[in-house]
Design an enzyme around this catalytic site. Structure first.
Site, PDB file in Angstrom:
ATOM      1  CB  CYS A 125      25.299  70.148  59.188  1.00  0.00           C
ATOM      2  SG  CYS A 125      24.509  68.624  58.662  1.00  0.00           S
ATOM      3  CG  ASP A 181      19.163  68.971  64.770  1.00  0.00           C
ATOM      4  OD1 ASP A 181      18.986  68.173  63.824  1.00  0.00           O
ATOM      5  OD2 ASP A 181      20.141  69.726  64.853  1.00  0.00           O
ATOM      6  CG  HIS A 212      19.833  70.101  61.069  1.00  0.00           C
ATOM      7  ND1 HIS A 212      20.739  69.585  61.966  1.00  0.00           N
ATOM      8  CD2 HIS A 212      20.480  70.179  59.879  1.00  0.00           C
ATOM      9  CE1 HIS A 212      21.880  69.348  61.351  1.00  0.00           C
ATOM     10  NE2 HIS A 212      21.752  69.698  60.085  1.00  0.00           N
TER      11      HIS A 212
END
Length: 249
Positions: A125, A181, A212
């Protein structure tokens, strides 16, 4: 994740910074005390038990894994919630964090296996975005990114968007996303096209059905478990191939 992996030593360390401060971090070391270095860059939640576990996993595979705390000046989260993590993230000087992570790369060069200048990056991330930015600033990196942001960035303290510096990014790089995601897959594909246009040694993988944070499937069940298992095996293979071929077996 509370159970420690055998054959792994954990050390609390401080990476010297030009400011005279020290960047705190967890360093996990394999039996024998040396191996290629891997810098582990967490998401916006920072140093959580999951990332400590990943550092141990890397050490068990023969790597010296360093998990720094990029948020050390901002303190721990009062509560581990998305809102609290985002609020702290907004206060982070990302340009300063990148400079400190460069110092962490150099620390790994000096404190992993002697004579190995190549360092691995493993980012998630925000940390994945940092990893791509570092690929434009530092030589001799082998990079694996999970769900980084190629374009969706903003704010006065934000680090460069990888899509904007694509011409300076150097491989080898392996990146993973899921098609569920919240990162727009259009920008993921645009970034892959940019890497191809600059002839970067780059592989981008999009897993169907994964969202995600899907690598959490390594330690907990869920829809992303298959993607987690497959991507982690590919990560280890990628490091085995590119990190000087110098793993202990």
């Amino acid at each position: 994740m509370n159970e420690r992996l055998p054959g792994v030593e954990r050390h609390e360390v401080g990476v010297p910074l030009p400011s005279g401060e020290r960047l705190p971090g967890l360093c996990c070391v394999p039996e024998g005390g040396s191996g290629p270095g891997v810098l582990l860059l967490s998401d916006i939640y920072g140093r959580t038990p999951f990332y400590e576990h990943l550092a141990e996993r890397l050490a068990a595979e023969g790597y010296v894994a360093l998990l720094p705390d990029c948020f050390f000046r901002l303190g721990s989260l009062e509560e581990v919630t998305r809102d609290a993590a985002f609020a702290r993230w907004e206060r982070l000087d990302e340009h300063g964090a990148l400079s400190e992570l460069e110092a962490a790369v150099e620390w790994l060069r000096e404190n992993s296996r002697q004579g190995i200048s190549t360092v691995g990056l493993l980012g998630f991330c925000l940390g994945g975005t940092f990893a791509l930015d570092l690929c434009a600033r530092v030589e001799n990196l082998v990079t694996v990114c999970y769900y980084p942001f190629p374009r969706t960035r903003g704010g006065p303290n934000a680090a460069p968007r990888p899509i904007d510096i694509a011409g300076s990014i150097r491989g080898p790089i392996l990146s993973f996303w899921g098609d569920q995601d919240y990162i727009d897959l259009t920008e993921v594909r645009e970034f892959s096209d940019a890497m191809a246009s600059y002839n970067v040694d780059y592989i981008g993988e999009i897993y169907q059905g994964a969202g995600h944070g899907f690598l959490s499937g390594l330690v907990e069940g869920g829809s992303g478990s298959a993607a987690a298992t497959d991507s982690w095996a590919r990560t280890l293979e990628f490091y085995a191939t590119h990190l000087s071929g110098a793993r202990d077996h």
